[in-house]
Design an enzyme around this catalytic site. Structure first.
Site, PDB file in Angstrom:
ATOM      1  N   ASP A  54       0.877  -1.171   0.000  1.00 40.84           N
ATOM      2  CA  ASP A  54       0.000   0.000   0.000  1.00 40.84           C
ATOM      3  C   ASP A  54       0.909   1.213   0.000  1.00 40.84           C
ATOM      4  O   ASP A  54       1.710   1.402   0.932  1.00 40.84           O
ATOM      5  CB  ASP A  54      -0.883  -0.026   1.253  1.00 40.84           C
ATOM      6  CG  ASP A  54      -1.852   1.160   1.323  1.00 40.84           C
ATOM      7  OD1 ASP A  54      -1.683   2.125   0.551  1.00 40.84           O
ATOM      8  OD2 ASP A  54      -2.771   1.105   2.157  1.00 40.84           O
ATOM      9  N   ASN A  81       2.935   2.176 -10.692  1.00 40.09           N
ATOM     10  CA  ASN A  81       1.677   2.228 -11.431  1.00 40.09           C
ATOM     11  C   ASN A  81       0.484   2.617 -10.554  1.00 40.09           C
ATOM     12  O   ASN A  81      -0.496   3.163 -11.051  1.00 40.09           O
ATOM     13  CB  ASN A  81       1.414   0.862 -12.066  1.00 40.09           C
ATOM     14  CG  ASN A  81      -0.005   0.736 -12.588  1.00 40.09           C
ATOM     15  OD1 ASN A  81      -0.370   1.313 -13.612  1.00 40.09           O
ATOM     16  ND2 ASN A  81      -0.839  -0.019 -11.866  1.00 40.09           N
ATOM     17  N   SER A 132       2.434   8.287 -15.572  1.00 38.24           N
ATOM     18  CA  SER A 132       1.891   9.640 -15.607  1.00 38.24           C
ATOM     19  C   SER A 132       0.540   9.578 -16.309  1.00 38.24           C
ATOM     20  O   SER A 132      -0.230   8.642 -16.115  1.00 38.24           O
ATOM     21  CB  SER A 132       2.863  10.590 -16.311  1.00 38.24           C
ATOM     22  OG  SER A 132       2.354  11.900 -16.345  1.00 38.24           O
ATOM     23  N   TYR A 146      -6.452  15.792  -9.941  1.00 36.29           N
ATOM     24  CA  TYR A 146      -5.746  14.711 -10.629  1.00 36.29           C
ATOM     25  C   TYR A 146      -4.617  15.262 -11.491  1.00 36.29           C
ATOM     26  O   TYR A 146      -3.476  14.781 -11.425  1.00 36.29           O
ATOM     27  CB  TYR A 146      -6.733  13.920 -11.485  1.00 36.29           C
ATOM     28  CG  TYR A 146      -6.096  12.799 -12.275  1.00 36.29           C
ATOM     29  CD1 TYR A 146      -5.570  11.695 -11.627  1.00 36.29           C
ATOM     30  CD2 TYR A 146      -6.023  12.856 -13.668  1.00 36.29           C
ATOM     31  CE1 TYR A 146      -4.974  10.661 -12.351  1.00 36.29           C
ATOM     32  CE2 TYR A 146      -5.439  11.834 -14.399  1.00 36.29           C
ATOM     33  CZ  TYR A 146      -4.916  10.733 -13.730  1.00 36.29           C
ATOM     34  OH  TYR A 146      -4.323   9.723 -14.437  1.00 36.29           O
ATOM     35  N   LYS A 150      -0.499  14.664 -11.294  1.00 41.29           N
ATOM     36  CA  LYS A 150       0.267  14.097 -12.405  1.00 41.29           C
ATOM     37  C   LYS A 150       1.261  15.103 -12.987  1.00 41.29           C
ATOM     38  O   LYS A 150       2.343  14.710 -13.459  1.00 41.29           O
ATOM     39  CB  LYS A 150      -0.686  13.583 -13.484  1.00 41.29           C
ATOM     40  CG  LYS A 150      -1.474  12.344 -13.067  1.00 41.29           C
ATOM     41  CD  LYS A 150      -0.575  11.176 -12.724  1.00 41.29           C
ATOM     42  CE  LYS A 150      -1.359   9.898 -12.470  1.00 41.29           C
ATOM     43  NZ  LYS A 150      -0.473   8.750 -12.155  1.00 41.29           N
TER      44      LYS A 150
END
Length: 288
Positions: A54, A81, A132, A146, A150
Site C-alpha cells: 500500500d 503504477n 503519468s 488529478y 500528475k
C-alpha cells in the site's frame, strides 16, 4: 539470470497487464497491491510473487521490496503504477480528498522510489518507470486535483532522472490516454460522486459531460495492452529516453502542448471545453 520487476497496483488495469507481460517475456515479477484478496487474476509461482504493498503504508513498502529481493536476489526495475483519479468541481472538493489524491499518486510514488533507491545504487543499475497521464501534460476541467498530482509526477520524474543518471539508474514516464475498461474510470466517478456541487455549475456540468462522453467513445480500445507494452519497452530498451506515449487518443492535445505556441495551445483547449454554440452539435471530441 532472469531479471526482476516490482510493479505497484497490480490488481487490475495497467498494473495487471504489465505484470502478465513481464512474466510472459521471462521476467520475475513482484506483483503488489493494497489488497491481495483482489489478486484473482494473478497467483504466486516460481517466477511471480504476489504480495501486499500500500503506497500509503511505509512499512508495507519496505516489506514488499525486502520480500522481492529475498525471493529473486535482485530487483532490476520498478514500475510505479498505483494511482487513482479524483474528478470533480474543485470548489466542492475537501482538502482531505485532495491530500489523499497526492498521497497516492505522488507521495506514495516518491516513498516507493526512495525505498528502492539504496538497492539500485548498490547495484549501480535499475530502471524506474512512473505512470503519468496525458492529464499530466495538459489540464482539463473536473481534473484539477488529478492533473495537479500528475503534473507533479512529471516534474519529479524529470528532475530525478538527472540526479540518478550518473549512478546507472534510468527514470521513465508513461503518458497514456483514457482506458475505460481498466476500472479506473469507475473508481474516479465514485470519488467524484460524493463531492457537493453548487447549482451554479449545473449548466457547465451538463455541457462537459457531453464532451467527456465523446472522448470516452474515442478512447483507444487496446489501451491496456499498449500501455503494458510501453511499460515493458521503457524498462528494457536501455535508452536515455524520458517520455513514452502509448496511445494515440491524447496525441492531438500533447502535440498542441509541446509543438505549438502557448496561444495556439490555449485556443485548442478553450475551443474544446468552452460553452457550446447553439448552432453546432453538442458532442465534440478531440478524437474526431
Amino acid at each position: 539470470m532472469a531479471k526482476t520487476v516490482l510493479i505497484t497496483g497490480c490488481s487490475s488495469g495497467f498494473g495487471l497487464a504489465s505484470a502478465r507481460l513481464f512474466g510472459e517475456r521471462g521476467w520475475n515479477v513482484v506483483a503488489t497491491m493494497r489488497d491481495t484478496a483482489k489478486a484473482a487474476h494473478l497467483e504466486s509461482t516460481d517466477t511471480t510473487l504476489v504480495t501486499r504493498l500500500d503506497v500509503e503504508d511505509h512499512y508495507s513498502i519496505d516489506l514488499a521490496i525486502a520480500a522481492g529481493i529475498e525471493r529473486f536476489g535482485v530487483i532490476d526495475a520498478l514500475v510505479n503504477n498505483a494511482g487513482y483519479g479524483l474528478f470533480a468541481i474543485f470548489e466542492g472538493v475537501s482538502r482531505q480528498a485532495i491530500q489523499r489524491q497526492f498521497d497516492v499518486n505522488l507521495f506514495g510514488m516518491m516513498d516507493v522510489t526512495r525505498a528502492i533507491l539504496p538497492h539500485f545504487r548498490k547495484n549501480r543499475a535499475g530502471t524506474i518507470v512512473n505512470m503519468s497521464s496525458g492529464a499530466g501534460v495538459f489540464a482539463a476541467p473536473m481534473a484539477s486535483a488529478y492533473s495537479a498530482s500528475k503534473f507533479a509526477v512529471e516534474g519529479f520524474s524529470e528532475a530525478l532522472s538527472y540526479e540518478l543518471a550518473a549512478l546507472g539508474i534510468r527514470v521513465k514516464l508513461i503518458e497514456p490516454g483514457g482506458a475505460p475498461s481498466t476500472g479506473f474510470v469507475t473508481r474516479s466517478g465514485t470519488e467524484g460522486s460524493v463531492v457537493p456541487i453548487d447549482a451554479d455549475y449545473y449548466p457547465f456540468l451538463e455541457h462537459i459531460s457531453q464532451i467527456y462522453g465523446g472522448m470516452a467513445g474515442g478512447a483507444d480500445p487496446d489501451a491496456i495492452q499498449k500501455v503494458a507494452a510501453a511499460v515493458f519497452e521503457a524498462a528494457t530498451d536501455g535508452l536515455d529516453r524520458l517520455r513514452y506515449v502509448p496511445t494515440e487518443d491524447v496525441r492531438p492535445l500533447l502535440d498542441a502542448r509541446r509543438q505549438t505556441s502557448e496561444e495556439q495551445y490555449e485556443a485548442v483547449v478553450r475551443g474544446l471545453f468552452s460553452s457550446p454554440d447553439p448552432a453546432k452539435p453538442a458532442h465534440r471530441s478531440i478524437f474526431t
